[in-house]
Design a protein around this motif. Structure first.
Motif, PDB file in Angstrom:
ATOM      1  N   ARG A  67     -39.762-119.115 -34.464  1.00 26.92           N
ATOM      2  CA  ARG A  67     -38.746-118.834 -33.456  1.00 26.92           C
ATOM      3  C   ARG A  67     -39.280-119.178 -32.071  1.00 26.92           C
ATOM      4  N   ILE A  68     -38.477-119.896 -31.318  1.00 24.31           N
ATOM      5  CA  ILE A  68     -38.841-120.305 -29.963  1.00 24.31           C
ATOM      6  C   ILE A  68     -37.789-119.803 -28.985  1.00 24.31           C
ATOM      7  N   LEU A  69     -38.253-119.226 -27.894  1.00 27.86           N
ATOM      8  CA  LEU A  69     -37.363-118.786 -26.826  1.00 27.86           C
ATOM      9  C   LEU A  69     -37.430-119.789 -25.686  1.00 27.86           C
ATOM     10  N   VAL A  70     -36.288-120.332 -25.295  1.00 31.13           N
ATOM     11  CA  VAL A  70     -36.192-121.262 -24.172  1.00 31.13           C
ATOM     12  C   VAL A  70     -35.551-120.529 -23.001  1.00 31.13           C
ATOM     13  N   VAL A  71     -36.305-120.345 -21.920  1.00 31.11           N
ATOM     14  CA  VAL A  71     -35.782-119.675 -20.724  1.00 31.11           C
ATOM     15  C   VAL A  71     -35.626-120.745 -19.649  1.00 31.11           C
ATOM     16  N   LEU A  96     -40.813-121.722 -20.736  1.00 31.72           N
ATOM     17  CA  LEU A  96     -40.397-120.925 -19.590  1.00 31.72           C
ATOM     18  C   LEU A  96     -40.314-121.751 -18.320  1.00 31.72           C
ATOM     19  N   ASP A  97     -39.107-121.869 -17.773  1.00 29.56           N
ATOM     20  CA  ASP A  97     -38.930-122.540 -16.490  1.00 29.56           C
ATOM     21  C   ASP A  97     -39.425-121.622 -15.376  1.00 29.56           C
ATOM     22  N   LEU A  98     -39.930-122.187 -14.293  1.00 29.25           N
ATOM     23  CA  LEU A  98     -40.426-121.368 -13.195  1.00 29.25           C
ATOM     24  C   LEU A  98     -39.328-120.991 -12.208  1.00 29.25           C
ATOM     25  N   VAL A 139     -41.888-113.388 -14.701  1.00 34.36           N
ATOM     26  CA  VAL A 139     -41.647-113.217 -16.140  1.00 34.36           C
ATOM     27  C   VAL A 139     -42.955-113.364 -16.906  1.00 34.36           C
ATOM     28  N   LEU A 140     -43.713-114.396 -16.568  1.00 35.21           N
ATOM     29  CA  LEU A 140     -44.989-114.629 -17.232  1.00 35.21           C
ATOM     30  C   LEU A 140     -45.944-113.463 -17.015  1.00 35.21           C
ATOM     31  N   ARG A 141     -46.013-112.974 -15.782  1.00 31.48           N
ATOM     32  CA  ARG A 141     -46.908-111.862 -15.468  1.00 31.48           C
ATOM     33  C   ARG A 141     -46.574-110.632 -16.310  1.00 31.48           C
ATOM     34  N   LYS A 142     -45.298-110.337 -16.438  1.00 31.86           N
ATOM     35  CA  LYS A 142     -44.872-109.156 -17.207  1.00 31.86           C
ATOM     36  C   LYS A 142     -45.093-109.354 -18.707  1.00 31.86           C
ATOM     37  N   ILE A 143     -44.899-110.583 -19.187  1.00 32.04           N
ATOM     38  CA  ILE A 143     -45.162-110.868 -20.605  1.00 32.04           C
ATOM     39  C   ILE A 143     -46.637-110.642 -20.913  1.00 32.04           C
ATOM     40  N   LEU A 165     -49.055-114.430 -27.247  1.00 28.81           N
ATOM     41  CA  LEU A 165     -47.851-115.241 -27.386  1.00 28.81           C
ATOM     42  C   LEU A 165     -47.967-116.521 -26.563  1.00 28.81           C
ATOM     43  N   PRO A 166     -47.892-117.698 -27.196  1.00 23.96           N
ATOM     44  CA  PRO A 166     -47.983-118.953 -26.433  1.00 23.96           C
ATOM     45  C   PRO A 166     -46.813-119.126 -25.465  1.00 23.96           C
ATOM     46  N   VAL A 167     -47.135-119.468 -24.230  1.00 18.79           N
ATOM     47  CA  VAL A 167     -46.118-119.715 -23.202  1.00 18.79           C
ATOM     48  C   VAL A 167     -46.392-121.073 -22.575  1.00 18.79           C
ATOM     49  N   ILE A 168     -45.393-121.956 -22.619  1.00 19.25           N
ATOM     50  CA  ILE A 168     -45.480-123.268 -21.984  1.00 19.25           C
ATOM     51  C   ILE A 168     -44.521-123.292 -20.811  1.00 19.25           C
ATOM     52  N   LEU A 169     -45.036-123.600 -19.635  1.00 17.00           N
ATOM     53  CA  LEU A 169     -44.211-123.625 -18.429  1.00 17.00           C
ATOM     54  C   LEU A 169     -43.486-124.952 -18.277  1.00 17.00           C
ATOM     55  N   LEU A 170     -42.275-124.891 -17.742  1.00 12.83           N
ATOM     56  CA  LEU A 170     -41.515-126.076 -17.352  1.00 12.83           C
ATOM     57  C   LEU A 170     -41.513-126.107 -15.833  1.00 12.83           C
TER      58      LEU A 170
END
Length: 232
Positions: free
Chosen positions: A4-8, A52-54, A64-68, A75-80
């Protein structure tokens, strides 16, 4: 079971394209168009990766990243990010992002980085839950489950990419790994940026491990070939 991937992402067209392409590759995809909703889903849902878009309404991507990261270190997070947001890229990596993708992007690059991040996360989880929870070399201890690093009992902060690089070198200790090996296994795609990216990360790792001030460096350079960690 599908990963499962979440796109923000607040740009609906970009979010739609990402969702369609990722679903075509076999992933289950959920989208959120605001930072607040993205954070709620990230903390409540069982996702294997977040894109995750900035630049987001209600709550920016950095927050959002800081709180995650306060709740979940693995959890892997890739920034856009936009092409000219160099400082935000650096700040995002320092906050715990695993990677970043610059807009406009090629979908093949997105898919490659997603595969790489998922592969590394699965590998670390497997190592932590099976036969090995920790790696060590000299007085350096690495906890694969919590992604914590210590040397001589002192905690060392590493970015996700620095951590992955150190683990890869340690998993191949006593064997020379080339820059191409590192690019493929740690970055997971055909890197087209600065050719000295590996040397930069090695230099950062050495400084944090205090290798620059030690007679016996943990990470050794094999000139013209690559790098090696040798067991004493």
């Amino acid at each position: 079971m599908k990963e499962r991937i979440l796109v923000v992402e607040d740009e609906s067209q970009i979010a739609k394209i990402l969702k369609l392409e990722l679903e075509f590759e076999g992933y289950e995809v959920v989208t959120a168009h605001t930072g607040r909703l993205g954070l709620t889903l990230a903390l409540e849902g069982s996702f294997q990766l977040i894109l995750l878009d900035l630049m987001l309404p209600e709550l920016n991507g950095m927050e959002v990243l800081r709180k995650i990261r306060k709740e979940n270190h693995l959890l892997p997070v890739i920034l856009l990010t936009a092409r000219n947001m160099t400082m935000d890229k650096v700040a995002g990596l320092d906050l715990g992002a695993n990677d970043y993708i610059t807009k406009p992007f090629e979908m093949e690059e997105v898919l490659a980085r997603v595969r790489s991040a998922l592969r590394l996360a699965a590998y670390s989880k497997k190592m932590a839950t099976n036969d090995q929870e920790k790696l060590s070399i000299q007085d350096v201890m690495i906890n694969l489950q919590t992604r914590e690093v210590e040397r001589g009992g002192n905690s060392i902060f590493l970015t996700p990419k620095e951590f992955d690089l150190l683990v890869y070198l340690l998993m191949n200790k006593n064997r020379i790994v080339t820059r191409d090996d590192i690019i493929y296994h740690v970055w997971g795609y055909e890197y087209e940026g600065e050719t000295n990216v590996i040397d930069v990360y090695i230099r950062h790792l050495r400084k944090k491990l205090n290798d620059d001030f030690s007679d016996s460096q943990i990470i050794q350079t094999v000139r013209g070939v690559g790098y090696i960690i040798r067991e004493s």
